[in-house]
Design a protein around this motif. Sequence first.
Motif, PDB file in Angstrom:
ATOM      1  N   ARG A   1     -38.008 -34.529  13.272  1.00 17.98           N
ATOM      2  CA  ARG A   1     -37.061 -34.023  13.651  1.00 17.98           C
ATOM      3  C   ARG A   1     -36.231 -32.576  13.819  1.00 17.98           C
ATOM      4  O   ARG A   1     -35.928 -31.956  14.182  1.00 17.98           O
TER       5      ARG A   1
ATOM      6  N   ALA B   1     -38.505 -30.617  16.102  1.00 22.03           N
ATOM      7  CA  ALA B   1     -37.307 -30.391  17.541  1.00 22.03           C
ATOM      8  C   ALA B   1     -36.419 -29.212  17.177  1.00 22.03           C
ATOM      9  O   ALA B   1     -35.869 -29.710  17.861  1.00 22.03           O
TER      10      ALA B   1
ATOM     11  N   LEU C   1     -33.575 -30.621  15.439  1.00 28.45           N
ATOM     12  CA  LEU C   1     -32.446 -31.556  15.015  1.00 28.45           C
ATOM     13  C   LEU C   1     -31.919 -31.442  13.644  1.00 28.45           C
ATOM     14  O   LEU C   1     -30.801 -31.842  13.217  1.00 28.45           O
ATOM     15  N   GLU C   2     -32.714 -31.266  13.175  1.00 27.53           N
ATOM     16  CA  GLU C   2     -32.575 -31.371  11.689  1.00 27.53           C
ATOM     17  C   GLU C   2     -33.185 -30.282  10.725  1.00 27.53           C
ATOM     18  O   GLU C   2     -34.228 -29.322  10.934  1.00 27.53           O
TER      19      GLU C   2
ATOM     20  N   VAL D   1     -34.548 -21.691  14.990  1.00 28.75           N
ATOM     21  CA  VAL D   1     -34.088 -22.605  16.579  1.00 28.75           C
ATOM     22  C   VAL D   1     -33.416 -23.052  16.989  1.00 28.75           C
ATOM     23  O   VAL D   1     -33.774 -24.619  16.553  1.00 28.75           O
ATOM     24  N   PRO D   2     -32.607 -23.166  17.765  1.00 32.52           N
ATOM     25  CA  PRO D   2     -32.000 -24.627  18.378  1.00 32.52           C
ATOM     26  C   PRO D   2     -32.909 -25.295  19.008  1.00 32.52           C
ATOM     27  O   PRO D   2     -33.764 -24.622  20.041  1.00 32.52           O
ATOM     28  N   PRO D   3     -32.218 -26.886  19.114  1.00 32.26           N
ATOM     29  CA  PRO D   3     -33.683 -27.600  20.065  1.00 32.26           C
ATOM     30  C   PRO D   3     -33.689 -27.090  21.150  1.00 32.26           C
ATOM     31  O   PRO D   3     -35.243 -27.306  21.523  1.00 32.26           O
ATOM     32  N   GLY D   4     -32.540 -26.416  22.003  1.00 34.37           N
ATOM     33  CA  GLY D   4     -33.407 -26.752  23.413  1.00 34.37           C
ATOM     34  C   GLY D   4     -33.873 -25.614  23.412  1.00 34.37           C
ATOM     35  O   GLY D   4     -34.581 -25.020  25.452  1.00 34.37           O
TER      36      GLY D   4
ATOM     37  N   LEU E   1     -39.382 -27.917  23.937  1.00 33.65           N
ATOM     38  CA  LEU E   1     -40.203 -29.301  23.695  1.00 33.65           C
ATOM     39  C   LEU E   1     -38.865 -30.440  24.486  1.00 33.65           C
ATOM     40  O   LEU E   1     -38.533 -30.581  24.230  1.00 33.65           O
TER      41      LEU E   1
ATOM     42  N   LEU F   1     -38.194 -34.652  23.574  1.00 25.74           N
ATOM     43  CA  LEU F   1     -37.933 -35.846  22.573  1.00 25.74           C
ATOM     44  C   LEU F   1     -37.694 -37.150  22.930  1.00 25.74           C
ATOM     45  O   LEU F   1     -37.140 -37.281  22.972  1.00 25.74           O
TER      46      LEU F   1
END
Lengths: 395, 609, 360
Positions: free
Chosen positions: C46, C49, C51-52, C75-78, C82, C84
């Motif tokens: 995470r 990704a 998210l964490e 950097v934000p996940p989007g 990648l 998930l």
Amino acid sequence: MHRVLPLFIAAVLAVLLVMPSGAQPRVPAEVDAWLKQANLGPYAPSKEDWRAVYLAARREGKVTVYTSSSRVPPLKKEFETMFPGVEFEAFQLGTAASIDRLEREQRAGIYNADVIHASGYPAQYHRLFRRHMIFAFVPPELVNVIPREFREPLVAQRLEARGIFYNTKASPDSPIKSWWDLTRPEWRGRLSMVDPMVDASSLDFITQLVGSALPMAKDYERVFGQRLRLTTPNAGYELLKGILANRPRFFRRHGDALPVVGDPNATEPRIGISMVFSQLRDVKDPERGNLQAWAVTQLTPYAGMSYPSLMNIANRAPHPNAAKLLIRYFFGDAKGGQGMAPFLVPGNWPARIDVRPSDDPHWIPYEKINFKIMDPEAIWRVQTEVQDWWIANVR
Amino acid sequence: MDRERPVALAAVRAARWAGRRFVSPQSLLAALLLVVLAYLVVAPLFAVVTTSLTWQSGDTRFAGPDIEVGRFTLFHWQRVLNSELTRNLIVLPMARTLTVALGVMVIVTVVGGALAWLVVRTDVAFKGSIATLAVLPYVLPSWTIALAWLTLFRNQGVGAPRGFLEYALGWQAPEWLVYGGVPIIIALGIHYFPFGYLFLSGALKNLNTELEESADVLGLSSWQTLTRITFPIIMPAILSVLLLAFARSIGTFGTPAILGLPARYYVVATQIYSLNLTGRASQAYVVALALMAIAAVGLYINFKVLGTRKSFELVSGKGGRSRIVALGRWRVAAGAAVLLFLVAVALFPLLLLVWSSLMAHQGDYSLGNLSLRHWIGAGTPGINDGEPGVLRNPLNLTAMWNSIRLGLLGGAVCGILGLLIGYLVARVRGSLVVRLIEQVSFVPMLIPSIAFGAIYLSLFARGGLLAPALYGTFALLLLVTVGKQLPYAARAGISAQMQVSKELEEAASVLCIPWHMRFARILFPLTRPAFLAGTLIVFITTMRELSLYIMLVTPRIRLMATQAFWYTEVGFRQLADAFTVMLVVVILVVTGLVNLLNRLSGGRVRSVS
Amino acid sequence: MRIEVRNLTKRWGSVTAVDDVTLEFDSGGFTTLLGPSGCGKTTMLRMIAGLEEANAGEIRMDDRPVFSSAEMINVPPGRRSLGLVFQSYALWPHMTVFQNIALGLARRGVRGSDLARRVREALERVRLHGMEGRYPSELSGGQQQRVAIARMIAVEPAVLLLDEPLSNLDAKLRLEMRAELKRLHHDLGMTVVYVTHDQIEALTLSTKIAVMDHGRVLQYDEPDVVYRSPATRFVAEFTANPVMNFLDVEVTQQGTVTMPGAFALTADGPALRPGRYLLAVRPEDCRVFENAMPGAVPFRVYADLSAGPDQFLQVRSGDVQLTVRTERRVRVSSDQEVHISFVGEHLHFFDAGTGEKVTR
């Protein structure tokens, strides 16, 4: 010199006009500017061109009045017929709320109302008039037919009165002769009262009772043949204490108390305290349940309190000309027509002395009732004290 | 934003740090909600406290002309809390308010719970009718129940005109049954028990009966199962009901005014109202603050018992099959008894209203007296001061429109705020800011409606830097609605968002779907049923709410409930009743329409993981 | 895309979930984070990704920092390019399969027939064509799983992260999906990071395995190396298939490995300093003889656990119990005496105290 003299006299008169009240502090410049523009206050002309006022009112398009009376909204049709193009917008709020609203709005800089048509003389005088929130206006042509106390410092449309009602079914004649009779044990559980904690005019009413301590004490001696032994600050409080000891029922409005007092099925006498005299008109209204009640007209030391019901123009009224028109309309014609008509009822007495009394068989001439006229200054002075006492002693 | 180069300067780093925090939509949202809450809740509360601690312009009457307006003083607190007025100004009203609240809590839980149990867990007869009627009293404005009560029980023995029971049976109800605490508790209990019914039946429906069945298998008696298994599991729902009943009943004004005043039975709400009307606003605020302090203690105990979150969450989980208790030969009898009860408390006041609105002359129950005059009559001079029928008065239509848009807009805004708060609480756990938001959002629950209205009045009447002079505008009514109903919306929002797995949103964020789209496309559709239910509850509450608005409505902005109350005030009983019937009809029609629209727009929601 | 993780640390209050981990994920590789629940592998995933947010450390993707606590980058996940796949699949229940897959594509500006084509292609990849109109609740677990994968690969990410994707499937389906995943990795050639607690999955799928415990990486190697040469006792135990035999042994001055009261080994044993050790032997590294052999230790058969072609025997000698696997079938009956020898190069010695592997 001969040109200056009339001006001087006018100035003196103008000063005199304001002086008796002595009270309205200096008008701020922007309010003064508005008064000038609206031809009000010191700038009111000595003779109104009513045609011009109407035309100006028509341009304004509307008049808004806050009123204590449910009799005002139905006047809409007649007013708008008389003055086409001037919409009549009446909001019936009751006295306390009318004053409260106007004060809040003025302080918030919201200028909604043109005319406030309500009683509550002490509050209107101190909270509104002295803060330049309302201004008196009398149609100049009526000055001669309206006694001074109804013109200055505030303008009154009529006298209202509060007093005691009794149930005529249970006792055709008044069951009491003195205020002190109400303290007798036989009235325990039979008294109704408009709650002074909720109804501002009832608070005025009991304050006036406290303010009449001396005559009350004398009356006590007359009724009971002995000196009143005080357990409270004065005879007025003593009277209230005696009434409270009989556990009256409290109602938020006189509209709630009247059906109880005038219950047509009542078998026992009933008394209503702080009832509004103009409600006598409801007694005949079958819609309201054929109520059987009437006012006590003779009572010692006095039967009730009469007080002017005011109508004045609000500071920065959005429609000042329409407001003048409305004031004149409320004063009615010499026959008691127009805006005066719904107030020409038993229990109301027009401020205009030229209006002939109503031909209503129930009409009571003002002189037939031993009223005490409200003393606004005294009431204003002791009211919080009375209210405190009331809060502390009602349980 | 994607790529940031190392920087040496500590100050720049700190700014970056702050900047990065704010970049996350959650942080932005938290900041936004903090501002909203500060505006709706904290600022008004602060204004109350300062008002109560300073001299006001009207106070010259108490303390002479020498006081300086705006200067600090303990005068108002001292008058209320330590003077000869204390007993009647605050101690008695407070004791009575708490008594009433306690009584209402008991009725709401017991009656609501019994009905819920009967409908959900037994095979009682007339289930459908019971379920429908059980919600009806909540739609009626609470004071109509009070008036119906008086119509029934008043009598000459208490110095009132004959009521129906005295008229029909010659029975004079004793005073304690006509005025005072007992009838207030009963009338409010009748008004609010639908809350209990709705919450507890929801909890019972969701309760997995396998839990109880395992207890049965282990040989526990029915009583043991009930007390050891069922009660503890639905305890959060019970506590929610208790809290709601408490919060609602401490602030209600209409019922205690009608049933309490005649017997000098002042509660805090009527006390605040009367103090405000007689130029003692500051003292009214002290009383309100004292009540809030006590309410806060109650809420705190509630939280301590169950923990913040649990106490606002219904038991969820996939409910198994319901275990239906067969009532046997009591099936019909129980159903009939319940139905009779509901008809008496729910349908009877409504029918009484309809009938009364059709009586040409008040108090004449003969058929010849029936008339549509008070509905469509043009107004007769000399009768009701010439007031026309309710449908003929254009002001009434304005009031109706105002009420409807206030209810729907307020409901929608509350619903959205509730979902946003719920989102933060469910997603960002453990953050101090979020906990603060959650707790502040519950504060309005503690503030009695009537005091809440008074607070907004004082804050927005004058206008200032942050609070424009909104007095007399629709916007103010909307603000006060949102502020007051927020706790209930936040509660619903939190429990709705808790049921949506956070991975559903994370999947979208991995796909680079921006936050607003995630909310619009994923979170909102999934929480839509909760949003809709929340909106409707706020709508219904707003439509018939009196206490909150009684001090805020202005001539120009009228509402249906205040207009109906005004008719009552001036003694136009039939008009008041006709308008109240109209109010109930509007509530039912709008609620029906909203539900229909929802169905038509295809609220297709599958099982939420 | 190559992913580098440097000194990554994540704490939840006083609990350290990921403890100063440094790892490099090869571009195009299939790297598995293997470990028991609570070992920090999902937290790692995470954090990769986005998210964490880690408390400290750095994550770089193709040398581009996507997270750095020192440089204040996250950097934000989007925007990390990648995909998930969640353990719970996290399909949006109110959207059809088509809508589930299309949302991410639409976000990237894919419209109209292009959109339809790419959704279809993604579904074909996971062999689910024709299911576009279904809602998630109308699909089986395996199908939901594939939709979850299709949703992510449709946007053609450079990295695909999978969080225990097979744990909710039954055994048969799991085997099938393993093949699908392997094929998918082969076809698409993207970097895969895979999280699981199932050592078979890890061994089957991965090009590299990182075995984690208590927030640390204990060993990071190719599957074969991890299996053949576990770095710690924990790795040995966790990668066992199905079990690992552990024996408390002592090495004498002469280099003889003895187990007090049971046996002595000489021969191929590694040259160790004398002392106490933990010896680990996989069942398949034992030889079973019916007759006595030099170097073989006598044991008594406790139970024959044979299933199909594999023969597992549980044997005992005194307190010592071993599980052994024979390639050819041996006819044995309970309590029969057999002789066991160990294949020397496959004996793993660990420090009795630390559990670290001991080399000669």
